[in-house]
Design a protein around this motif. Structure first.
Motif, PDB file in Angstrom:
ATOM      1  N   ASN A 189       0.742  -1.109   0.113  1.00  0.00           N
ATOM      2  CA  ASN A 189      -0.070  -0.024   0.179  1.00  0.00           C
ATOM      3  C   ASN A 189       0.895   1.425   0.078  1.00  0.00           C
ATOM      4  O   ASN A 189       1.746   1.520   0.923  1.00  0.00           O
ATOM      5  N   LYS A 190       0.845   2.008  -0.904  1.00  0.00           N
ATOM      6  CA  LYS A 190       1.452   3.194  -1.248  1.00  0.00           C
ATOM      7  C   LYS A 190       0.792   4.514  -0.863  1.00  0.00           C
ATOM      8  O   LYS A 190       0.138   5.350  -1.756  1.00  0.00           O
ATOM      9  N   GLU A 191       0.320   4.618   0.236  1.00  0.00           N
ATOM     10  CA  GLU A 191      -0.710   5.424   1.122  1.00  0.00           C
ATOM     11  C   GLU A 191      -0.475   6.864   0.673  1.00  0.00           C
ATOM     12  O   GLU A 191      -1.269   7.828   0.382  1.00  0.00           O
ATOM     13  N   TRP A 192       1.018   7.348   0.569  1.00  0.00           N
ATOM     14  CA  TRP A 192       1.501   8.775   0.391  1.00  0.00           C
ATOM     15  C   TRP A 192       1.250   8.965  -1.022  1.00  0.00           C
ATOM     16  O   TRP A 192       1.460   9.997  -1.396  1.00  0.00           O
ATOM     17  N   ALA A 193       1.051   7.910  -2.015  1.00  0.00           N
ATOM     18  CA  ALA A 193       0.798   8.171  -3.298  1.00  0.00           C
ATOM     19  C   ALA A 193      -0.616   7.583  -3.713  1.00  0.00           C
ATOM     20  O   ALA A 193      -0.970   7.361  -4.946  1.00  0.00           O
ATOM     21  N   SER A 194      -1.733   7.210  -2.753  1.00  0.00           N
ATOM     22  CA  SER A 194      -2.900   6.968  -3.044  1.00  0.00           C
ATOM     23  C   SER A 194      -3.177   5.591  -4.031  1.00  0.00           C
ATOM     24  O   SER A 194      -4.105   5.775  -5.033  1.00  0.00           O
ATOM     25  N   HIS A 195      -2.294   4.620  -4.046  1.00  0.00           N
ATOM     26  CA  HIS A 195      -2.474   3.572  -4.697  1.00  0.00           C
ATOM     27  C   HIS A 195      -1.747   2.464  -4.086  1.00  0.00           C
ATOM     28  O   HIS A 195      -1.064   2.486  -3.131  1.00  0.00           O
ATOM     29  N   GLU A 196      -1.927   1.065  -4.744  1.00  0.00           N
ATOM     30  CA  GLU A 196      -1.296   0.008  -4.380  1.00  0.00           C
ATOM     31  C   GLU A 196      -0.422  -0.488  -5.394  1.00  0.00           C
ATOM     32  O   GLU A 196      -0.623  -0.211  -6.515  1.00  0.00           O
ATOM     33  N   GLN A 197       0.759  -1.251  -5.271  1.00  0.00           N
ATOM     34  CA  GLN A 197       1.787  -1.937  -6.171  1.00  0.00           C
ATOM     35  C   GLN A 197       1.675  -3.308  -5.964  1.00  0.00           C
ATOM     36  O   GLN A 197       2.058  -3.762  -4.752  1.00  0.00           O
ATOM     37  N   VAL A 198       1.489  -3.863  -6.916  1.00  0.00           N
ATOM     38  CA  VAL A 198       1.684  -5.512  -6.836  1.00  0.00           C
ATOM     39  C   VAL A 198       2.914  -5.916  -7.995  1.00  0.00           C
ATOM     40  O   VAL A 198       2.864  -5.458  -8.989  1.00  0.00           O
ATOM     41  N   GLY A 229      -5.538  -0.451  -7.235  1.00  0.00           N
ATOM     42  CA  GLY A 229      -6.242   0.285  -6.074  1.00  0.00           C
ATOM     43  C   GLY A 229      -6.098   1.599  -5.876  1.00  0.00           C
ATOM     44  O   GLY A 229      -5.897   2.209  -4.735  1.00  0.00           O
ATOM     45  N   VAL A 230      -6.251   2.362  -7.135  1.00  0.00           N
ATOM     46  CA  VAL A 230      -6.122   3.866  -7.180  1.00  0.00           C
ATOM     47  C   VAL A 230      -7.404   4.252  -6.235  1.00  0.00           C
ATOM     48  O   VAL A 230      -8.449   4.001  -6.413  1.00  0.00           O
ATOM     49  N   LYS A 231      -6.904   5.348  -5.577  1.00  0.00           N
ATOM     50  CA  LYS A 231      -8.229   5.902  -4.480  1.00  0.00           C
ATOM     51  C   LYS A 231      -8.753   6.913  -5.509  1.00  0.00           C
ATOM     52  O   LYS A 231      -8.423   7.429  -6.333  1.00  0.00           O
ATOM     53  N   ALA A 232     -10.164   7.078  -4.838  1.00  0.00           N
ATOM     54  CA  ALA A 232     -11.086   8.101  -5.397  1.00  0.00           C
ATOM     55  C   ALA A 232     -10.612   9.471  -5.348  1.00  0.00           C
ATOM     56  O   ALA A 232     -10.695  10.299  -6.336  1.00  0.00           O
ATOM     57  N   HIS A 233      -9.527   9.772  -4.453  1.00  0.00           N
ATOM     58  CA  HIS A 233      -9.153  11.265  -4.462  1.00  0.00           C
ATOM     59  C   HIS A 233      -7.646  11.245  -5.030  1.00  0.00           C
ATOM     60  O   HIS A 233      -7.009  12.472  -4.758  1.00  0.00           O
ATOM     61  N   ALA A 234      -7.248  10.199  -5.725  1.00  0.00           N
ATOM     62  CA  ALA A 234      -6.044  10.410  -6.384  1.00  0.00           C
ATOM     63  C   ALA A 234      -5.739  11.422  -7.132  1.00  0.00           C
ATOM     64  O   ALA A 234      -6.586  11.647  -8.033  1.00  0.00           O
ATOM     65  N   SER A 235      -4.580  11.762  -7.434  1.00  0.00           N
ATOM     66  CA  SER A 235      -3.979  12.821  -8.432  1.00  0.00           C
ATOM     67  C   SER A 235      -4.155  12.359 -10.038  1.00  0.00           C
ATOM     68  O   SER A 235      -3.992  10.975  -9.971  1.00  0.00           O
TER      69      SER A 235
END
Length: 460
Positions: A189-198, A229-235
């Motif tokens: 979980n890369k919470e500082w960049a609003s996504h996940e990496q696999v 897993g890109v968050k709704a508020h992602a840039s």
């Protein structure tokens, strides 16, 4: 006829061997030869592997001093494989050899005690914004030649899951060179960049001695990476990075470590150079193309009978894209900031930002100075120390038109923090609890004032 006690032959043999050693110790320059070598124990290890380690001891000219040194070096080599918990040599007088006039013939015995071939370790880690549980299982000496098969599983708050299967084997029975082949699957979980990496892929490398007495790794890796897993508020830049990419790269790492303790050095220095080239190969494999280099160094010096230690640490890196548009992937960029990195900033929250996302950069430099002192009333051997520090760092996007200007800006406008805290050195990790005070930061960064807890093996 008097009865002979059952342990009498053993006692007599030990007495004879003791007399042999006493005679040898009094004649350090006496010419000797090792005419035979028997191996006792080591039942889990192939005889061909053992013979490859010890056969060079036979039929060579020695003095007593050089023979004892050669046996000691051989024992250290065997111990370095990690498959024995006991290695010892014994010497006895042998029958005189007609082809060795004036030379004392000796016969040797190699005594080996096997270590366990199975290991299992579990535990938890807390630090640098991460809480995780791990389990590691290993099978040692799998085929009798110091091979190992290791499985690591890690589940945490940031790294949701990580699984690594690694097979390691000596190269041509060498104690200096090993080959490692790993399969990796992880989700973080890369919470500082609003996504996940696999990440899913393979890595193969050879590890051995390097230039100037250092060590080096040379290898190749192929990874399928997914930004999901890109968050709704992602840039917008994070949304644009979503999807799959394939990286095919070669890498080299050279390390020279002269520190007396890698966790908490009080004397010595270390240097590490890392280089990676991806995609830009003759067959152009992969859809990611870049060149990446990093350097790390540390110097430590103690004063007043090691009551006070000063440590200087520096790091830097550069990422250059070979893509036609010159852009880099968010998975490959550098990140900076955190309790184990530039203290006084939130985890990976330094550098370029798009809206509320810290998206990483292509160039960075960081450095720190720490002063460690023994606490009043605490013994010299205590693992607890007072910690005063100041650290600085810069993480920037690379100006491809004028890269020198980017590098100059790294050092001209750093973000700075200082603080005080406590250090505890555990045998397997280092704990830090610091009160941090940010002094200077860029508008795009997230400084952190207050207490910050760090746990790990490497700190700025």
């Amino acid at each position: 006829m008097a009865e002979v006690p059952p342990d009498q032959p053993v006692k007599d043999a030990k007495r004879v061997q003791s007399l042999v050693y006493e005679a040898l110790e009094r004649n350090q320059t006496l010419p000797v030869a090792l005419t035979s070598l028997q191996i006792q124990g080591g039942n889990n290890t192939r005889s061909s592997f053992l013979r490859a380690q010890v056969d060079d001891l036979l039929s060579r000219p020695y003095t007593v001093r050089t023979l004892l040194q050669a046996l000691d070096d051989s024992a250290k080599r065997l111990n370095s494989f990690g498959i024995f918990k006991g290695v010892a040599y014994g010497l006895d007088l042998a029958a005189p050899q007609e082809n060795l006039p004036g030379v004392v013939a000796l016969e040797g015995t190699l005594l080996l005690q096997d270590a366990s071939t199975k290991r299992l370790r579990t535990g938890t880690d807390v630090g640098n914004g991460e809480v995780s549980a791990y389990a590691t299982g290993a099978l040692l000496n799998v085929f009798g030649g110091a091979e190992s098969l290791t499985i690591d599983a890690n589940i945490g708050s940031q790294r949701r899951s990580s699984y690594i299967v690694n097979y390691s084997t000596p190269i041509k029975n060498s104690h200096l060179w090993r080959a490692d082949i790993s399969g990796v699957a992880s989700s973080s979980n890369k919470e500082w960049a609003s996504h996940e990496q696999v990440l899913r892929g393979l890595r193969a490398k050879a590890v051995g001695p390097g230039a100037f007495g250092g060590t080096q790794e040379i290898g190749y890796e192929a990874f399928w990476r997914t930004v999901t897993g890109v968050k709704a508020h992602a840039s917008e830049s994070v949304r644009a990075a979503a999807g799959d990419s394939f990286k095919s790269s070669v890498f080299n790492t050279w390390t020279l470590d002269k520190r007396n303790d890698p966790l908490f050095p009080t004397e010595g220095f270390s240097i590490k150079l890392k280089n990676e080239v991806a995609g830009y190969l003759p067959n152009r494999q992969g859809d990611i193309q870049f060149m990446k280099g990093e350097v790390e160094s540390q110097v430590a010096k103690s004063f007043w009978k090691e009551n006070v230690t000063i440590s200087l640490t520096g790091r830097g890196g550069l990422l250059w894209s070979f893509m036609k548009d010159g852009k880099t992937n968010i998975v490959d960029r550098f990140v900076l900031g955190g309790a184990n990195d530039v203290r006084g900033f939130y985890l990976n929250r330094m550098g370029p930002r798009d809206e509320e996302d810290s998206v990483g950069g292509e160039a960075y430099a960081a450095g720190g100075v720490s002063l460690f002192s023994r606490l009043p009333g605490v013994t010299h051997t205590s693992p607890l120390r007072l910690h005063l520090f100041a650290n600085a760092g810069s993480l920037l996007g690379l100006n491809r038109e004028n890269p020198r200007e980017t590098i100059a800006k790294l050092f001209r406008e750093p973000s700075v923090a200082a603080g005080v805290g406590l250090i505890y050195k555990h045998p397997v990790a280092r704990f830090e609890l610091n009160f941090t005070l940010p002094i200077a930061s860029r508008a795009s960064e997230f400084p952190r004032k207050g207490f910050q807890f760090g746990l790990g093996m490497s700190f700025l």
